[in-house]
Write an enzyme that holds these catalytic residues in place. Structure first.
Site, short mmCIF file in Angstrom:
data_model
loop_
_atom_site.label_atom_id
_atom_site.label_comp_id
_atom_site.label_asym_id
_atom_site.label_seq_id
_atom_site.Cartn_x
_atom_site.Cartn_y
_atom_site.Cartn_z
N CYS A 13 41.83 54.12 29.83
CA CYS A 13 41.06 55.24 29.31
C CYS A 13 39.68 55.35 29.94
O CYS A 13 39.14 54.38 30.45
CB CYS A 13 40.85 55.13 27.81
SG CYS A 13 42.35 55.11 26.86
N GLY A 39 42.59 57.34 33.80
CA GLY A 39 43.69 57.79 32.95
C GLY A 39 44.16 59.15 33.39
O GLY A 39 43.38 60.09 33.46
N ASN A 114 37.88 53.58 24.69
CA ASN A 114 38.43 52.92 25.88
C ASN A 114 38.54 51.44 25.57
O ASN A 114 37.54 50.82 25.24
CB ASN A 114 37.48 53.16 27.07
CG ASN A 114 37.84 52.32 28.29
OD1 ASN A 114 36.97 51.97 29.07
ND2 ASN A 114 39.09 52.00 28.47
N GLY A 115 39.74 50.90 25.65
CA GLY A 115 39.90 49.48 25.35
C GLY A 115 41.15 49.26 24.54
O GLY A 115 42.06 50.09 24.52
N TYR A 254 39.14 46.57 41.14
CA TYR A 254 40.02 47.73 41.31
C TYR A 254 39.72 48.92 40.43
O TYR A 254 39.74 50.05 40.89
CB TYR A 254 41.47 47.28 41.08
CG TYR A 254 42.47 48.41 41.12
CD1 TYR A 254 42.76 49.08 42.30
CD2 TYR A 254 43.12 48.82 39.96
CE1 TYR A 254 43.68 50.12 42.34
CE2 TYR A 254 44.05 49.86 39.99
CZ TYR A 254 44.32 50.50 41.18
OH TYR A 254 45.22 51.53 41.21
#
Ligand code: SF4
Length: 479
Positions: A13, A39, A114-115, A254
């Site tokens: 996310c 995402g 996000n997570g 990345y």
């Protein structure tokens, strides 16, 4: 849904928020567009105009959703939050698309996260037993249910109360009728930054999302910090017991965009430094350095500079493949990696090459890429990987296969080299990776980052199994 021909870990996310700008919905759409790499399955925006919350949440890419079909125009208000989502398995369903919204005692609360919560299963069971009716399978809704049941006032205190009960990784943005709120979990696993545009405040997962709207970077939100933005300005709170900082080191390898700076480090510079460390740790007698595009490019540049070998684009990536072939037929699947990557034969023929990629997950793509460059005439292939071997799954908001499917979990170095059919294979050492991010070495027993997918040293022991998460995703499709 894992994209075909892609053997990467995937960030799940990205979040974005604006407080106090006339063009808040359009700015949020642009910010989400810059965060698209975090995402690709769905995106949503919630706006508040002083009286009402409006929401646009859809499955698809940001450009397709908010590009030109009027969804942005339907969003009214100077305060907004937005979210891009990558779903782990199966199809995306709209009710899982964030931001989620609920009317609580004291007003509306929109939330985007996000997570990944590592105790979501326990909390969910408990909440359901108490009568909660879940509409989605996302962890974000767990936070909303917890906040709704809190007896604290106002909503900010409800949110703090809820977050004190959750464990795991979260960087979230929340919107109430008066406030934009940004929070990072006490370990600071996922990124979140603060920016300013004119008099408006901006929250974003990465600085590249500030750049696209011309906002100035102010600072990272600290681990365990909650910022509350109102018309009066910004307040910083530290409502949680302090924990050691465990920012996700894979963001540097990345996930984050190379043009972002996270936790004070430019991602591109770190990736080049990783390549330079690799060149020192694992040099190779070769004619040139070739990146696996795009993610291997900065590390390959660093390797080439440090080793004195020429850098060449020996593999060309097709940027337009992807969603068109999301449900590939057998014929197309057979083409596999060639749809996305093609060998630049003129450069490779008769050459000994150092091939640089960011990571190896299952190893299936790496094997095909080695085969492709050999077919194009490369005489030797020395594979260099800009991360330590990925031996463990992630439980903090990154889609990883089960541990048993990770090549580095199944095989030792020689086995992996033979599997991908390289002449030599080397991964950067853990200390080499830490040196590249500016640390002298990894502190054993108290690492400065989360590196659990390389070490198994989890900041918070996961209590939810991956099987539980797969069951949730399955439920999302059948209910
Ligand atoms: Fe990042 Fe790996 Fe930790 Fe997950 S386990 S947060 S991918 S370092």
């Amino acid at each position: 849904m894992t994209a075909p021909f892609d053997d990467k870990l995937h960030e799940e996310c990205g979040v974005f928020g604006v407080f106090g700008h006339d063009d808040a919905p359009a700015l949020t759409a642009l910010g989400l567009h810059a965060l698209q790499h975090r995402g690709q399955e769905a995106a949503g925006i919630v706006a508040f105009d002083g009286n009402h919350f409006t929401a646009e949440r859809h499955v698809g890419l940001v450009g397709d959703i908010f590009g030109n079909d009027g969804h942005v125009a339907k969003l009214k208000g100077r305060n907004t939050i937005g979210h891009v989502r990558y779903s782990t398995t199966g199809g995306s369903v709209v009710r899982n698309v964030q931001p989620l919204f609920a009317d609580l005692t004291g007003g509306g609360l929109a939330l985007a996260h996000n997570g990944n919560l590592t105790n979501a299963r326990q909390l969910r069971r408990q909440l359901v037993a108490e009568g909660a009716i879940f509409q989605s399978t996302s962890d974000t809704e767990t936070i909303i249910h917890l906040a709704a049941r809190s007896h604290y006032e106002p909503i900010v205190e409800k949110l703090i109360d809820a977050l004190k009960r959750v464990e795991g990784a979260y960087s979230l943005v929340a919107l109430t009728s008066k406030k934009l709120i940004g929070v990072r979990d006490p370990y600071g696993v996922r990124p979140l930054v603060l920016g300013k545009l004119d008099n408006a405040f901006i929250l974003a997962s990465e600085t590249c999302a500030l750049d696209i709207i011309g906002a100035e970077f102010v600072r990272d939100i600290a681990a365990g910090e909650m910022v509350v933005i109102t018309k009066e300005g910004i307040e910083s709170h530290k409502p949680f017991p302090p924990k050691p900082n465990r920012f996700c080191i894979f963001e540097y390898v990345y996930f984050a965009r190379p043009d972002s700076s996270v936790e004070g480090r430019n991602v591109y510079d770190v990736r080049k430094a990783i390549g330079a460390e690799l060149a020192h740790e694992a040099p190779a007698a070769a004619d040139m350095v070739i990146p696996v595009p795009d993610s291997g490019v900065p590390a390959a540049l660093g390797f080439a500079e440090a080793s004195g070998l020429p850098f060449e684009l020996g593999i060309i990536r097709n940027h337009y493949v992807g969603r068109t072939f999301i449900e590939p037929s057998d014929t197309i699947r057979h083409l596999g990696v060639k749809l996305k990557h093609n060998a630049n034969r003129a450069k490779l023929k008769g050459k000994r090459i150092v091939l640089v990629d960011d990571s190896i997950v299952r190893g299936t793509t790496s094997k095909k890429i080695v085969e492709m460059v050999r077919d194009a005439g490369a005489t030797e292939v020395h594979f260099r990987i800009a991360s330590p071997p990925t031996t463990h799954s992630c439980f903090y908001g990154v889609d990883t296969p089960n541990k048993e499917d990770l090549l580095a979990h199944r095989m030792n170095l020689t086995g992996m080299r033979d599997f991908i059919n390289a002449d030599s294979l080397a991964f950067i050492s853990m200390d080499g990776l830490y040196r590249a991010v500016g640390e002298a070495k990894r502190l054993s027993g108290a690492p400065q980052f989360c590196d659990a997918c390389f070490s198994g040293d989890y900041p918070v022991e996961p209590t939810d199994s991956r099987e539980f998460r797969r069951q949730l995703s399955f439920l999302a499709e059948v209910v």
